[in-house]
Scaffold this motif. Structure first.
Motif, PDB file in Angstrom:
ATOM      1  N   GLY A 122      -1.613  -0.826  -7.547  1.00  0.00           N
ATOM      2  CA  GLY A 122      -1.042  -1.569  -6.426  1.00  0.00           C
ATOM      3  C   GLY A 122      -0.094  -0.760  -5.570  1.00  0.00           C
ATOM      4  O   GLY A 122       0.199  -1.143  -4.432  1.00  0.00           O
ATOM      5  N   SER A 123       0.405   0.362  -6.080  1.00  0.00           N
ATOM      6  CA  SER A 123       1.287   1.204  -5.270  1.00  0.00           C
ATOM      7  C   SER A 123       0.455   2.022  -4.290  1.00  0.00           C
ATOM      8  O   SER A 123      -0.757   2.162  -4.434  1.00  0.00           O
ATOM      9  CB  SER A 123       2.130   2.117  -6.157  1.00  0.00           C
ATOM     10  OG  SER A 123       1.315   2.994  -6.896  1.00  0.00           O
ATOM     11  N   VAL A 124       1.116   2.553  -3.267  1.00  0.00           N
ATOM     12  CA  VAL A 124       0.439   3.339  -2.239  1.00  0.00           C
ATOM     13  C   VAL A 124       1.001   4.754  -2.232  1.00  0.00           C
ATOM     14  O   VAL A 124       2.229   4.948  -2.212  1.00  0.00           O
ATOM     15  CB  VAL A 124       0.609   2.697  -0.846  1.00  0.00           C
ATOM     16  CG1 VAL A 124       0.066   3.620   0.246  1.00  0.00           C
ATOM     17  CG2 VAL A 124      -0.110   1.359  -0.791  1.00  0.00           C
ATOM     18  N   LEU A 125       0.116   5.736  -2.262  1.00  0.00           N
ATOM     19  CA  LEU A 125       0.504   7.144  -2.244  1.00  0.00           C
ATOM     20  C   LEU A 125       0.197   7.755  -0.882  1.00  0.00           C
ATOM     21  O   LEU A 125      -0.874   7.531  -0.323  1.00  0.00           O
ATOM     22  CB  LEU A 125      -0.253   7.934  -3.317  1.00  0.00           C
ATOM     23  CG  LEU A 125      -0.273   7.391  -4.753  1.00  0.00           C
ATOM     24  CD1 LEU A 125      -0.992   8.391  -5.652  1.00  0.00           C
ATOM     25  CD2 LEU A 125       1.127   7.121  -5.251  1.00  0.00           C
ATOM     26  N   ILE A 126       1.155   8.528  -0.363  1.00  0.00           N
ATOM     27  CA  ILE A 126       0.918   9.361   0.811  1.00  0.00           C
ATOM     28  C   ILE A 126       0.884  10.799   0.335  1.00  0.00           C
ATOM     29  O   ILE A 126       1.861  11.294  -0.238  1.00  0.00           O
ATOM     30  CB  ILE A 126       2.007   9.173   1.881  1.00  0.00           C
ATOM     31  CG1 ILE A 126       2.037   7.720   2.373  1.00  0.00           C
ATOM     32  CG2 ILE A 126       1.766  10.112   3.066  1.00  0.00           C
ATOM     33  CD1 ILE A 126       3.116   7.455   3.420  1.00  0.00           C
ATOM     34  N   GLY A 150       2.794  -5.407   1.489  1.00  0.00           N
ATOM     35  CA  GLY A 150       3.952  -4.602   1.846  1.00  0.00           C
ATOM     36  C   GLY A 150       3.803  -3.109   1.679  1.00  0.00           C
ATOM     37  O   GLY A 150       4.133  -2.350   2.595  1.00  0.00           O
ATOM     38  N   PRO A 151       3.306  -2.618   0.518  1.00  0.00           N
ATOM     39  CA  PRO A 151       3.217  -1.163   0.333  1.00  0.00           C
ATOM     40  C   PRO A 151       2.374  -0.473   1.403  1.00  0.00           C
ATOM     41  O   PRO A 151       2.771   0.558   1.947  1.00  0.00           O
ATOM     42  CB  PRO A 151       2.578  -1.034  -1.055  1.00  0.00           C
ATOM     43  CG  PRO A 151       2.932  -2.287  -1.757  1.00  0.00           C
ATOM     44  CD  PRO A 151       2.929  -3.355  -0.709  1.00  0.00           C
ATOM     45  N   VAL A 204      -4.369   3.324  -1.897  1.00  0.00           N
ATOM     46  CA  VAL A 204      -3.862   2.337  -2.851  1.00  0.00           C
ATOM     47  C   VAL A 204      -4.354   2.717  -4.238  1.00  0.00           C
ATOM     48  O   VAL A 204      -5.528   3.067  -4.417  1.00  0.00           O
ATOM     49  CB  VAL A 204      -4.370   0.924  -2.497  1.00  0.00           C
ATOM     50  CG1 VAL A 204      -3.840  -0.104  -3.504  1.00  0.00           C
ATOM     51  CG2 VAL A 204      -3.962   0.545  -1.086  1.00  0.00           C
ATOM     52  N   VAL A 205      -3.470   2.681  -5.219  1.00  0.00           N
ATOM     53  CA  VAL A 205      -3.861   2.972  -6.592  1.00  0.00           C
ATOM     54  C   VAL A 205      -4.613   1.771  -7.152  1.00  0.00           C
ATOM     55  O   VAL A 205      -4.041   0.694  -7.336  1.00  0.00           O
ATOM     56  CB  VAL A 205      -2.634   3.280  -7.474  1.00  0.00           C
ATOM     57  CG1 VAL A 205      -3.070   3.540  -8.915  1.00  0.00           C
ATOM     58  CG2 VAL A 205      -1.870   4.477  -6.931  1.00  0.00           C
ATOM     59  N   THR A 248       6.886  -3.284  -2.997  1.00  0.00           N
ATOM     60  CA  THR A 248       7.515  -3.021  -1.707  1.00  0.00           C
ATOM     61  C   THR A 248       7.230  -4.178  -0.748  1.00  0.00           C
ATOM     62  O   THR A 248       6.089  -4.611  -0.610  1.00  0.00           O
ATOM     63  CB  THR A 248       6.993  -1.719  -1.095  1.00  0.00           C
ATOM     64  OG1 THR A 248       7.272  -0.634  -1.987  1.00  0.00           O
ATOM     65  CG2 THR A 248       7.658  -1.445   0.252  1.00  0.00           C
ATOM     66  N   GLU A 249       8.264  -4.677  -0.088  1.00  0.00           N
ATOM     67  CA  GLU A 249       8.098  -5.787   0.863  1.00  0.00           C
ATOM     68  C   GLU A 249       8.050  -5.262   2.280  1.00  0.00           C
ATOM     69  O   GLU A 249       8.568  -4.194   2.585  1.00  0.00           O
ATOM     70  CB  GLU A 249       9.250  -6.796   0.716  1.00  0.00           C
ATOM     71  CG  GLU A 249       9.275  -7.484  -0.641  1.00  0.00           C
ATOM     72  CD  GLU A 249      10.362  -8.515  -0.734  1.00  0.00           C
ATOM     73  OE1 GLU A 249      11.168  -8.623   0.235  1.00  0.00           O
ATOM     74  OE2 GLU A 249      10.434  -9.246  -1.730  1.00  0.00           O
ATOM     75  N   PHE A 250       7.397  -6.031   3.131  1.00  0.00           N
ATOM     76  CA  PHE A 250       7.279  -5.654   4.545  1.00  0.00           C
ATOM     77  C   PHE A 250       7.992  -6.677   5.405  1.00  0.00           C
ATOM     78  O   PHE A 250       7.777  -7.870   5.255  1.00  0.00           O
ATOM     79  CB  PHE A 250       5.806  -5.583   4.949  1.00  0.00           C
ATOM     80  CG  PHE A 250       5.599  -5.173   6.379  1.00  0.00           C
ATOM     81  CD1 PHE A 250       5.817  -3.867   6.781  1.00  0.00           C
ATOM     82  CD2 PHE A 250       5.200  -6.100   7.322  1.00  0.00           C
ATOM     83  CE1 PHE A 250       5.614  -3.485   8.096  1.00  0.00           C
ATOM     84  CE2 PHE A 250       5.001  -5.732   8.646  1.00  0.00           C
ATOM     85  CZ  PHE A 250       5.209  -4.429   9.024  1.00  0.00           C
TER      86      PHE A 250
END
Length: 241
Positions: A204-208, A120-121, A158-159, A239-241
């Motif tokens: 697991g989180s994603v940074l922009i 999702g992220p 992705v972290v 975060t879900e997709f």
């Protein structure tokens, strides 16, 4: 446009994994309708081009739920290894097929490495950037090409690891489809609790990120220097997709 053409366009446009099967659907005033065949595609295009309002139907993309459940832990690794071996046998026959133990070793080496790009992220980050007119191609694996005057214009990562240090900064490792890179997130990012970064930036989180400075102590070593000004958006690992 046929169903297969629409699916191929969506996969290419949003940089999705072509090996994953996706469900397509779009919104109608009363409900949401699945797109399963050429007739559904024609109906979707008709709704989009002949809408009586200014609102164009949204197209939704979701990975299909697979019936086979991957069991966590060592049993799950074996299950993935056997599935990969079966796919190779079906594709190439039994010639030059690795032993089960070798498949287990290979899966154990890269297990979860690519899973992040189907979660999702990452998918939500791609959709967000598409809305901004941007696409994700990756940059961390080629500094010579992408690092211009000591900066990366756009980083989506992705972290993989994150560890606070004694100065209050956070040491991180980010991964994109082209490679991985270490770096530091400045302590001021975590001072304002209203932005939620203290809780949302984790494995697991994603940074922009935009316009990120790169420290290069040697030609082969590169580190990201991330400040509050660089952070565009953070997608929590749940975060879900």
């Amino acid at each position: 446009m046929t169903y297969s053409m629409l699916l191929e366009f969506v996969v290419n446009r949003f940089n999705l994994d072509p090996n994953v099967r996706y469900n397509l659907s779009f919104n109608l005033p009363a409900n949401e309708r699945d797109i399963k065949n050429d007739d559904d595609v024609e109906f979707f295009i008709d709704c989009a081009t002949n809408s009586v309002t200014d609102e164009i139907p949204n197209l939704y993309i979701r990975p299909k739920k697979v019936e086979a459940r991957i069991i966590p832990g060592p049993v799950g690794i074996l299950q993935k290894a056997l599935a990969r071996k079966k796919a190779d046998v079906q594709a190439r026959g039994h010639h030059n097929i690795l032993t089960t133990q070798e498949y287990v070793r290979k899966v154990n080496e890269d297990v979860s490495e690519d899973d992040h790009f189907m979660q999702g992220p990452w998918l939500q980050a791609i959709v967000y950037l598409h809305g901004e007119g941007l696409s994700v191609s990756g940059c961390l694996g080629d500094m010579k090409k992408n690092c211009i005057k000591g900066k990366l214009e756009l980083v989506v990562g992705v972290v993989k690891t994150c560890t606070p240090n004694s100065l209050g900064d956070m040491t991180v490792t980010l991964k994109d489809p082209t490679g991985t890179m270490g770096g530091t997130i400045h302590y001021k990012v975590f001072q304002d609790e209203k932005n939620g970064y203290t809780k949302s930036i984790k494995v697991g989180s994603v940074l922009i990120l935009r316009n990120v400075s790169v420290w290069t102590p040697t030609p082969s070593q590169h580190y990201l220097n991330i400040t509050i000004r660089n952070i565009v958006k953070v997608f929590d690992k749940d975060t879900e997709f």
